[in-house]
Structure formats: structure tokens, C-alpha cells
Design a protein around this motif. Sequence first.
Motif, PDB file in Angstrom:
ATOM      1  N   GLU A 205       0.392  -3.922  12.532  1.00 21.22           N
ATOM      2  CA  GLU A 205      -1.012  -3.895  12.960  1.00 21.22           C
ATOM      3  C   GLU A 205      -1.748  -5.085  12.339  1.00 21.22           C
TER       4      GLU A 205
ATOM      5  N   TYR B 298      -5.894  -9.519   8.220  1.00 20.83           N
ATOM      6  CA  TYR B 298      -4.991  -8.654   7.465  1.00 20.83           C
ATOM      7  C   TYR B 298      -3.790  -8.359   8.346  1.00 20.83           C
TER       8      TYR B 298
ATOM      9  N   LYS C 207       0.612   4.820   1.847  1.00 24.37           N
ATOM     10  CA  LYS C 207      -0.295   5.531   2.756  1.00 24.37           C
ATOM     11  C   LYS C 207      -0.207   7.049   2.670  1.00 24.37           C
TER      12      LYS C 207
ATOM     13  N   GLY D 215      -6.064   6.992   3.527  1.00 24.53           N
ATOM     14  CA  GLY D 215      -6.571   5.622   3.531  1.00 24.53           C
ATOM     15  C   GLY D 215      -5.832   4.731   2.551  1.00 24.53           C
TER      16      GLY D 215
ATOM     17  N   ASN E  82      -5.730  -6.036  10.889  1.00 19.55           N
ATOM     18  CA  ASN E  82      -7.091  -5.625  10.601  1.00 19.55           C
ATOM     19  C   ASN E  82      -7.941  -6.878  10.488  1.00 19.55           C
TER      20      ASN E  82
ATOM     21  N   GLY F 125      -8.097  -5.385   3.249  1.00 14.24           N
ATOM     22  CA  GLY F 125      -7.455  -4.065   3.206  1.00 14.24           C
ATOM     23  C   GLY F 125      -7.966  -3.270   2.019  1.00 14.24           C
ATOM     24  N   ASP F 126      -7.949  -1.972   2.183  1.00 16.80           N
ATOM     25  CA  ASP F 126      -8.331  -1.080   1.103  1.00 16.80           C
ATOM     26  C   ASP F 126      -7.214  -0.063   0.975  1.00 16.80           C
ATOM     27  N   PRO F 127      -6.458   0.000  -0.109  1.00 14.28           N
ATOM     28  CA  PRO F 127      -6.729  -0.497  -1.452  1.00 14.28           C
ATOM     29  C   PRO F 127      -6.061  -1.816  -1.866  1.00 14.28           C
ATOM     30  N   GLU F 128      -5.525  -2.605  -0.931  1.00 13.87           N
ATOM     31  CA  GLU F 128      -4.843  -3.840  -1.350  1.00 13.87           C
ATOM     32  C   GLU F 128      -5.780  -4.815  -2.069  1.00 13.87           C
TER      33      GLU F 128
ATOM     34  N   ARG G  93     -10.383  -7.502   8.387  1.00 14.02           N
ATOM     35  CA  ARG G  93     -11.162  -7.326   7.147  1.00 14.02           C
ATOM     36  C   ARG G  93     -10.191  -7.215   5.978  1.00 14.02           C
TER      37      ARG G  93
ATOM     38  N   ASP H 121       0.863  -1.185   0.000  1.00 17.89           N
ATOM     39  CA  ASP H 121       0.000   0.000   0.000  1.00 17.89           C
ATOM     40  C   ASP H 121       0.907   1.246   0.000  1.00 17.89           C
TER      41      ASP H 121
HETATM   42  N1  GLY Z   1      -4.639  -0.406   3.508  1.00 14.91           N
HETATM   43  C1  GLY Z   1      -4.748  -0.309   4.914  1.00 14.91           C
HETATM   44  C2  GLY Z   1      -6.028  -0.712   5.472  1.00 14.91           C
HETATM   45  O1  GLY Z   1      -6.880  -1.276   4.818  1.00 14.91           O
HETATM   46  O2  GLY Z   1      -6.211  -0.485   6.661  1.00 14.91           O
END
Ligand code: GLY
Length: 424
Positions: free
Chosen positions: A290, A276, A213, A225, A292, A296-299, A294, A211
Motif C-alpha cells: 500500500e 509512505y 499491526k 493502528g 500512504n 506512518g504511525d507508529p513508524e 503521510r 511496524d
Molecule cells: N503504520 C501504518 C500506517 O501509518 O498506516
Amino acid sequence: MKKVLVVGGGGREHAIVDALSRSARVAKIYCAPGNAGIAEQAECVSLKDTDVDGLLAFAKANQIDLTVVGPEAALAAGIVDKFRAAGLKIFGHTQAATAIESSKDFAKRLMAGAQVPTAAYRTFTDFDKALAYVKAGSFPTVIKYDGLAAGKGVVVAPTLEEAEAALRDMLLDGRYGEGKVVIEEFLTGPEFSLMAFVSGRQVRPMVAAQDHKRAFDGDEGPNTGGMGAYTESFATGKSGLSFISDEDYDFAVSHILQPVADAMADAGTPLSGVLYGGLMKTPTGIKVIEFNARFGDPETEVVLPRLESDIYDVFEAVATGSPIPGLQWRDESVMGVVMASKGYPGSYAKGVAITVAPAFAERIYHMGTKRQDDGSLVTAGGRVLMVIASAPTMPEASRRCYAAVAQITCDNLFYRHDIAKYVL
Ligand code: GLY
Ligand code: AMP
């Protein structure tokens, strides 16, 4: 043939809808709330992603076979618990398991217990004690708010003054809610994202992606994001990133993702969605920055186009606790460039016209767009759309992606020119 409801309305959900539309098993896709691009591939339903009762009523009334949740807010609101209690199939983690993302302190304690490599840390609720700890340590230091803060809860503080200001914000001024912070060691090295489909102790890793950032070229400007992402062909190994060796990838799966899945199962809060890992390749090995709970956005927008397996089968297996099928990936490089409203991540205008040249031949995943009554497309968010190009090699994917970006005209958009520069 199946009916699916996708919850969310950004680029990530557009990529999920697109992947579902390639499934041989899916007849009908709904998306709540969706967006102008998603509306071309699914029927959009005007319900907010956190309107759990409304979504449940919709799923029942429309005999939805499977619901797939994009955003963490819906998971944290307990959508999975409520759907399951009503006997409906849903892909996503329970509210309790979502703590792996929603509480940094929970994630750190879990990692410590499972011996998962991550930055050394301490947790504080008291401002004076936190400040004393920071004063005794070295700089830069990293201060993380313990809770969902829409990606704004992390401060890398180069000086004591900046660290003190962050602590004041998070512990004294109640800027994000109840005050608890994690203070951790500053790590260095390239970051990457490794996502996996996880169901209990079953872990099926995806290809890795990177990503971007920061808002501007050269990793300058404020955190966003995500302004772009890429994943590379298997020419340099199985991870999907040339700087992550096969050994690194295997280590990340066996020493990070698997032990976390096991620890969550042991704790009675098994995972049942995407895990994630935001990881860093430090001089002393791969470490966790970290987690997540869910996609990832934009991965997701660059990873899912490579998935050859039927994603409905994968979602259904995770949702029902059945064996997850093995994943097949296309051997190609994918790049995605985000086009964002000028001013983002600060304030920005909306409703500016977007024109796509007739010759445009790549994918677009919409992030924040709206279609006017006259059919024209306008901006409707900070991140507006993501242009995706696939090719056998990264340089070719990059050329095609930027050529496609140049075919989109809008007076109020900006984008980064250096996506994937790290490997090009
Ligand atoms: N690309 C980072 C996220 O989805 O938190
Ligand atoms: P997070 O929201 O936890 O991903 O943090 C946002 C960004 O802060 C990360 O992508 C990293 O660039 C940076 N960051 C977070 N934790 C650390 C750390 N321990 N050392 C260095 N940078 C960090």
C-alpha cells in the motif's frame, strides 16, 4: 526565527513536534489539537485536524510561517489546496495527490502504468462479478475497500465464506460508503515501511522501519493502528533494517518511490509531502502492499529521532518546491513500544490514571492522553502512549525500552512483549 503549526494530535505529531523543537530555526510551535504530551513542547490549539477553515484562520491570525500536516483526513479534506490558495506555506500533499492513499484503485492503476511491482489485481463495483472472480481464484485472497476506511478496509480472506462476507460488507451493505473493491493476489514475506520526503520528482528516502499491526504477541489478534516499531543501526547496511539489503533498499527507491513520484508529476498531481511505501520482501522481490500520503504511525516515532538534519529545512524545501537538503541519520537503533487501553482496537475505558516513575529516562510520545485539572495524567484513547529507546544496538534498545515500559503504571494498559523479535 519561525513559527510552525503542526496539524494532528497523536504519537506521530508528537514525534514531529519533538523533531521541530530540535531545529535551530524554530522559535514557536503550535499543535492542533495536540495532546497532553505535546502540550509540554508546543502550544496546543483546540481545533480539529479537519477544521480546514478554522486552521487557516488561525495560521493567518498568528502569522504562521509553515504548517505541517500529520493525518490523511486533513489532506483528503483539501487543507493543502486551501492554504496554498491563501498564499500560506504548508507541508503535505494536495487533495488530488492524496488519492495515492485514499483510493486503492487509483494507486493500483498508477503502479501498473509506472511498472511498479505490486500484487496482481482487479477492481469491481458489482457484487456478483466480484464473487465470481474470487470463486475462480485461489485462497487466501485479499479484498480492499477503495477509499479511506480508517485502516479497516483490508480483509485477508482464507476461505470463500470470509471473502463473500467481506464483499457483501463492502459492496452491498454500504458499510464504508460508495462500493468499490480491489481484489488482489496474496503475497508472502516480511513487511516493512519505507518513507520518503517527496517534492515533485525529488525523492529523499528515510531509514526504513517495521511496524507491528496485530494487537498481541506472536502477531495474534486483530489488526490495530500499530503496536510498536523499530529501526536498526547501519551496522548491517544502509536501509535501517537488517533483513533489507542495500540492493533491496536501492531497488525500493529507484523502482518504487522514484517512478511513483515521476508518475504523479506526469499526471499533473505532483507530490509535496511524505510518500509512505508499505512494502513486502516477497520471494520474487520487493513489492508494494500500500501507499500512504503521510508519515506512518507508529513508524515516525522511531524514524524521526534518528534524523540529524534540521527538519524545518526539509519541510520548508518540500513546501516551496526548492531543492531538498541531503538527510543525515544517527547511526543508532530505535525501538518504540505502544501501550494501549485494554480492549483496543475494540471498545475500552478512558480516564484511567497513568503514573510515570521519577527515574524514567527515555522518551515518551503521547498518542491518546489527557491532563486533568489537578495535573494528573489519564488515558484518553485506544493507543495511549509510546515508549521510545535509542541505543547503539537493537538488543540494547529493546532492553532499555522494556525497562522503561515497566516504569509506567496504569491499571488499564497492555502492550506487546515481542517488538523487533524478527531481528533479535
Ligand atoms: N503504520 C501504518 C500506517 O501509518 O498506516
Ligand atoms: P494495508 O492496509 O493495505 O496495509 O493492508 C493491511 C495488511 O493486510 C497489510 O499490512 C498486510 O499484512 C495485509 N495485506 C494487504 N495486502 C496484501 C497482499 N496482497 N498480500 C498479503 N497480505 C496483504
